[in-house]
Design a protein around this motif. Structure first.
Motif, PDB file in Angstrom:
ATOM      1  N   TYR C  34       0.800  -1.214   0.000  1.00 18.40           N
ATOM      2  CA  TYR C  34       0.000   0.000   0.000  1.00 18.40           C
ATOM      3  C   TYR C  34       0.840   1.275   0.000  1.00 18.40           C
ATOM      4  O   TYR C  34       0.323   2.374  -0.104  1.00 18.40           O
ATOM      5  CB  TYR C  34      -0.944   0.019   1.199  1.00 18.40           C
ATOM      6  CG  TYR C  34      -1.994  -1.053   1.106  1.00 18.40           C
ATOM      7  CD1 TYR C  34      -3.055  -0.916   0.223  1.00 18.40           C
ATOM      8  CD2 TYR C  34      -1.913  -2.213   1.872  1.00 18.40           C
ATOM      9  CE1 TYR C  34      -4.024  -1.912   0.111  1.00 18.40           C
ATOM     10  CE2 TYR C  34      -2.884  -3.203   1.768  1.00 18.40           C
ATOM     11  CZ  TYR C  34      -3.930  -3.035   0.881  1.00 18.40           C
ATOM     12  OH  TYR C  34      -4.893  -4.011   0.760  1.00 18.40           O
ATOM     13  N   GLU C 114       7.789  -9.229   6.659  1.00 19.40           N
ATOM     14  CA  GLU C 114       6.656  -8.613   7.337  1.00 19.40           C
ATOM     15  C   GLU C 114       5.622  -8.115   6.345  1.00 19.40           C
ATOM     16  O   GLU C 114       4.425  -8.333   6.510  1.00 19.40           O
ATOM     17  CB  GLU C 114       7.133  -7.462   8.222  1.00 19.40           C
ATOM     18  CG  GLU C 114       7.845  -7.932   9.478  1.00 19.40           C
ATOM     19  CD  GLU C 114       6.937  -8.796  10.346  1.00 19.40           C
ATOM     20  OE1 GLU C 114       6.231  -8.245  11.193  1.00 19.40           O
ATOM     21  OE2 GLU C 114       6.951 -10.039  10.173  1.00 19.40           O
ATOM     22  N   GLU C 115       6.088  -7.442   5.317  1.00 19.55           N
ATOM     23  CA  GLU C 115       5.142  -6.886   4.355  1.00 19.55           C
ATOM     24  C   GLU C 115       4.339  -7.989   3.661  1.00 19.55           C
ATOM     25  O   GLU C 115       3.133  -7.860   3.450  1.00 19.55           O
ATOM     26  CB  GLU C 115       5.872  -6.024   3.315  1.00 19.55           C
ATOM     27  CG  GLU C 115       6.550  -4.783   3.897  1.00 19.55           C
ATOM     28  CD  GLU C 115       5.571  -3.810   4.547  1.00 19.55           C
ATOM     29  OE1 GLU C 115       4.357  -3.977   4.376  1.00 19.55           O
ATOM     30  OE2 GLU C 115       6.027  -2.886   5.242  1.00 19.55           O
ATOM     31  N   MET C 117       3.842 -11.063   4.849  1.00 18.11           N
ATOM     32  CA  MET C 117       2.973 -11.710   5.828  1.00 18.11           C
ATOM     33  C   MET C 117       1.716 -10.883   6.067  1.00 18.11           C
ATOM     34  O   MET C 117       0.620 -11.426   6.287  1.00 18.11           O
ATOM     35  CB  MET C 117       3.709 -11.940   7.152  1.00 18.11           C
ATOM     36  CG  MET C 117       4.752 -13.043   7.107  1.00 18.11           C
ATOM     37  SD  MET C 117       4.234 -14.530   6.202  1.00 18.11           S
ATOM     38  CE  MET C 117       3.036 -15.213   7.354  1.00 18.11           C
ATOM     39  N   ALA C 118       1.866  -9.584   6.020  1.00 25.79           N
ATOM     40  CA  ALA C 118       0.696  -8.725   6.157  1.00 25.79           C
ATOM     41  C   ALA C 118      -0.327  -9.069   5.078  1.00 25.79           C
ATOM     42  O   ALA C 118      -1.527  -9.187   5.344  1.00 25.79           O
ATOM     43  CB  ALA C 118       1.100  -7.258   6.063  1.00 25.79           C
ATOM     44  N   HIS C 121      -2.512 -12.191   5.439  1.00 23.00           N
ATOM     45  CA  HIS C 121      -3.687 -12.100   6.298  1.00 23.00           C
ATOM     46  C   HIS C 121      -4.832 -11.307   5.702  1.00 23.00           C
ATOM     47  O   HIS C 121      -5.935 -11.319   6.222  1.00 23.00           O
ATOM     48  CB  HIS C 121      -3.298 -11.504   7.641  1.00 23.00           C
ATOM     49  CG  HIS C 121      -2.488 -12.439   8.468  1.00 23.00           C
ATOM     50  ND1 HIS C 121      -3.055 -13.458   9.181  1.00 23.00           N
ATOM     51  CD2 HIS C 121      -1.157 -12.532   8.676  1.00 23.00           C
ATOM     52  CE1 HIS C 121      -2.100 -14.129   9.818  1.00 23.00           C
ATOM     53  NE2 HIS C 121      -0.943 -13.589   9.517  1.00 23.00           N
ATOM     54  N   SER C 122      -4.573 -10.566   4.658  1.00 23.99           N
ATOM     55  CA  SER C 122      -5.668  -9.732   4.149  1.00 23.99           C
ATOM     56  C   SER C 122      -5.979  -9.998   2.685  1.00 23.99           C
ATOM     57  O   SER C 122      -6.969  -9.495   2.163  1.00 23.99           O
ATOM     58  CB  SER C 122      -5.314  -8.252   4.346  1.00 23.99           C
ATOM     59  OG  SER C 122      -4.112  -7.928   3.660  1.00 23.99           O
ATOM     60  N   TYR C 131      -0.502 -21.170   1.601  1.00 22.68           N
ATOM     61  CA  TYR C 131      -1.025 -22.464   2.019  1.00 22.68           C
ATOM     62  C   TYR C 131      -0.425 -23.554   1.140  1.00 22.68           C
ATOM     63  O   TYR C 131      -0.004 -24.609   1.600  1.00 22.68           O
ATOM     64  CB  TYR C 131      -2.554 -22.483   1.917  1.00 22.68           C
ATOM     65  CG  TYR C 131      -3.227 -21.584   2.927  1.00 22.68           C
ATOM     66  CD1 TYR C 131      -2.497 -21.039   3.990  1.00 22.68           C
ATOM     67  CD2 TYR C 131      -4.583 -21.285   2.837  1.00 22.68           C
ATOM     68  CE1 TYR C 131      -3.112 -20.212   4.917  1.00 22.68           C
ATOM     69  CE2 TYR C 131      -5.197 -20.468   3.764  1.00 22.68           C
ATOM     70  CZ  TYR C 131      -4.458 -19.936   4.800  1.00 22.68           C
ATOM     71  OH  TYR C 131      -5.064 -19.133   5.712  1.00 22.68           O
ATOM     72  N   ASN C 168       7.584 -19.983  14.405  1.00 29.78           N
ATOM     73  CA  ASN C 168       7.326 -19.120  15.568  1.00 29.78           C
ATOM     74  C   ASN C 168       8.620 -18.728  16.255  1.00 29.78           C
ATOM     75  O   ASN C 168       8.860 -17.557  16.550  1.00 29.78           O
ATOM     76  CB  ASN C 168       6.448 -19.845  16.587  1.00 29.78           C
ATOM     77  CG  ASN C 168       4.979 -19.852  16.204  1.00 29.78           C
ATOM     78  OD1 ASN C 168       4.182 -20.563  16.776  1.00 29.78           O
ATOM     79  ND2 ASN C 168       4.619 -19.056  15.199  1.00 29.78           N
ATOM     80  N   HIS C 171      10.704 -16.308  14.245  1.00 36.33           N
ATOM     81  CA  HIS C 171      10.087 -14.994  14.238  1.00 36.33           C
ATOM     82  C   HIS C 171      10.372 -14.263  15.548  1.00 36.33           C
ATOM     83  O   HIS C 171      10.734 -13.095  15.578  1.00 36.33           O
ATOM     84  CB  HIS C 171       8.576 -15.133  14.021  1.00 36.33           C
ATOM     85  CG  HIS C 171       7.951 -13.892  13.486  1.00 36.33           C
ATOM     86  ND1 HIS C 171       7.314 -12.994  14.278  1.00 36.33           N
ATOM     87  CD2 HIS C 171       7.902 -13.384  12.233  1.00 36.33           C
ATOM     88  CE1 HIS C 171       6.870 -11.983  13.543  1.00 36.33           C
ATOM     89  NE2 HIS C 171       7.214 -12.194  12.296  1.00 36.33           N
ATOM     90  N   GLU C 172      10.187 -14.984  16.621  1.00 34.43           N
ATOM     91  CA  GLU C 172      10.461 -14.424  17.943  1.00 34.43           C
ATOM     92  C   GLU C 172      11.901 -13.930  18.029  1.00 34.43           C
ATOM     93  O   GLU C 172      12.180 -12.822  18.495  1.00 34.43           O
ATOM     94  CB  GLU C 172      10.206 -15.490  19.018  1.00 34.43           C
ATOM     95  CG  GLU C 172      10.590 -15.109  20.427  1.00 34.43           C
ATOM     96  CD  GLU C 172       9.684 -14.044  21.031  1.00 34.43           C
ATOM     97  OE1 GLU C 172       8.472 -14.076  20.771  1.00 34.43           O
ATOM     98  OE2 GLU C 172      10.201 -13.174  21.748  1.00 34.43           O
ATOM     99  N   TYR C 175      12.631 -10.823  15.463  1.00 35.55           N
ATOM    100  CA  TYR C 175      12.019  -9.553  15.820  1.00 35.55           C
ATOM    101  C   TYR C 175      12.217  -9.215  17.284  1.00 35.55           C
ATOM    102  O   TYR C 175      11.808  -8.167  17.742  1.00 35.55           O
ATOM    103  CB  TYR C 175      10.552  -9.534  15.414  1.00 35.55           C
ATOM    104  CG  TYR C 175      10.470  -9.578  13.931  1.00 35.55           C
ATOM    105  CD1 TYR C 175      10.725  -8.427  13.184  1.00 35.55           C
ATOM    106  CD2 TYR C 175      10.255 -10.771  13.268  1.00 35.55           C
ATOM    107  CE1 TYR C 175      10.728  -8.477  11.814  1.00 35.55           C
ATOM    108  CE2 TYR C 175      10.250 -10.820  11.887  1.00 35.55           C
ATOM    109  CZ  TYR C 175      10.492  -9.674  11.167  1.00 35.55           C
ATOM    110  OH  TYR C 175      10.503  -9.725   9.812  1.00 35.55           O
TER     111      TYR C 175
END
Lengths: 204, 204, 204, 204
Positions: C34, C114-115, C117-118, C121-122, C131, C168, C171-172, C175
């Motif tokens: 965006y 991150e971008e 992965m965003a 979700h949308s 998937y 997980n 990622h932890e 970040y």
DNA sequence: TATGAATGAGTCTTCATTCAT
DNA sequence: AATGAATGAAGACTCATTCAT
């Protein structure tokens, strides 16, 4: 609409109106008419936004009332005409001290002057105020000079031109527009020019 | 972001950019910067609102480009310095014709001048433009006078003061601020004052 | 509309399309879908804005093609399954090195992950891509494990859960979400958990 | 400027602010932050667009307030820790019921979760919110477990990993990402893994 | 094929002014 | 007389997409 504008009678109400005018005028002077909004005025005045429109027709009216109240002290303070009789020999000195006072006064409120002058050029009502004040100032000086035996001939014109000269000079000095200029010498030239302008008016 | 400002390469595009500048500047001159909006500019230019922002960073940039393109002809047209050598005797006549041209020129675009002058007082970029132009004008006149044997001593200062004098005078006359004034006589006084200012500069 | 989308046949055209995909994907990874626009994509690709819409239906199509081209190397590089036969004793070591490679890989393109992965979700299409990839990854690992005598029983489920666990964890760590955590110990716990998960699957 | 953000004092105004938050958050959850606009928020809240900006700095602020108000109930409802003392034998059952509640809760607001998770990956403020919540959740569970004689050793790490495991699992189940999976068995595997993770922590 | 100019609907945000209490 | 909540039109600016060449 117009009938809803209230002229406050009670002391507290009068004070409130006064506060709005002061706050509005200050804010305009500090930031410019277009850069502030009525909510800010109300806030600085410590009143609600609603009340503003009970005392004033619109935002513009606040400016005008402020100008009428405080414009004089801000723009025409130099016209504290000397009490003591005028001595031709002191002419340059008097003008010089006028210039200095003028500069001093403007320095403390640079932005105020600029913001208001901006309005002079785009707002007819503000312009009218200044034209009137200019004329009054001319009249005061004229009266003073005539008391001191200056000839009446084109005195208004001469005064008006001279005041314009001083105004330009001070503006140049305060805003330091062109640093190639020798300001001390400019002051001398202006004083000298004014002397010449009035040469024929001074009766012997 | 900044990189989206395009400098048009195709002929038609250049013309379009030109049209936007012209439309924007005209509109500002007619109604004032704060009283017009980008949609109006686009409409008058015959383009879409979007294209405006491909050629200009923002509304303000249109003003500045307009000023750079058309400011000169609007504000400093009198400085068509006479070609022929200067004759001391003609000094008053030269100044008088300058004044007349100046007035003539300003009369056709009263509002334009006022709206732009308003910006001078509230917009630093516009102010800078004018300071520069003032200085350039002074320089042109200085060069001309020096070619005609005027002494260099404080010439810039004298010119600057004189131009200010003329400017004030013309403004007074055009806007007819005080109808009690005798404008013809004012012109004479101003010319005379300027003569006096340059008295010492003219080499015999 | 759809028919206007051209599949380039010529070599130069193919390269051009390729460049757009690369530029678009990079830009999205760097700044987010965006926060970039097609003009920027075209610019970075060194093509005109118009051409973009001859190769792609819309902005979204660029993302999807980019994902298909480069998503794999960006998101699933760890699945370079070891060639040499699996030794039960090395299980922890293998997982640990997988984790390390995963972290290494993600560190170089934090924002990219991150971008994207965003979008997962949308954006349903992006989600579908992921998937599918998840499933493929599971399949690859499954094949590998079965080659090494792991029992088929719920192997997919176990692998999937384990990969999630690793994901997980990484990622932890990358970040550094909670600096109260002891990351080294977390790695150990995860490895241990995975071992336990597969305990029953390892044939003796 | 900033000072124009008002904290409503009147009851009706507070309700109105509440309505805006609710409307904004709902809309974002239903359609995604980038797919709704302030006008829609205002409309759904039954207010004018103007009022929105008297209560919130910008669109983003609405999201954040919504998250603070409703995020908890939406994302962390499972952490209604059982009151009654923990019995080691019931460990699997407790986890299973947590999972079921989690799934139940998420099912009713599928899109909400996805849209908000999208923001977590692209919006630092939203991310910060979630990191904090994650940590708090970990702390709550930790406290509960310690009350029930779990050893403190790396408890946070273990909890965090386990919660991640549950989260992944539920996400998989809800979105039914891969229909080749045997979800019931996955649940068992996860529960079993968690048991193993805490094995050493349970004091006898 | 390719260019880059052009479109215009859409977005967030501001603010003078009015209204309900 | 006073409050401050509420309005809604208007403004600057963006950008995916299309068009003329």
């Amino acid at each position: 609409m117009d009938s809803t504008i209230r002229e406050p009678k009670q002391k507290r109400a009068i004070e409130k109106k006064e506060k709005i005018i002061r706050a509005g005028f200050d804010l305009i002077c500090e930031n410019g008419y277009y850069n502030i909004n009525t909510a800010e005025i109300a806030k600085r005045a410590g009143v609600s936004t609603g009340i503003v429109y009970q005392y004033f027709k619109d935002k513009h009216a606040i400016l005008m009332e402020g100008l009428n109240r405080y414009g004089d002290t801000l723009f025409y303070p130099m016209i504290k005409v000397p009490e003591d009789p005028f001595d031709k020999k002191h002419f340059p000195r008097i003008i010089k001290s006028m210039i200095q006072e003028y500069i001093q006064n403007h320095k403390v409120s640079k932005t105020a002057h600029e913001e208001i002058m901006a309005m002079v050029h785009s707002d007819p009502e503000v312009a009218a105020y200044f034209y009137k004040r200019e004329w009054e100032t001319t009249a005061i000086v004229k009266e003073y000079l005539m008391k001191n035996q200056f000839s009446d001939l084109y005195l208004s014109e001469k005064i008006h031109i001279s005041l314009g000269l001083i105004d330009n000079l001070c503006h140049e000095i305060i805003y330091h527009k062109h640093d190639e200029m020798d300001y001390d010498r400019m002051i001398e030239i202006v004083i000298c020019a004014i002397e010449k302008i009035f040469q024929g008016s001074i009766k012997k």
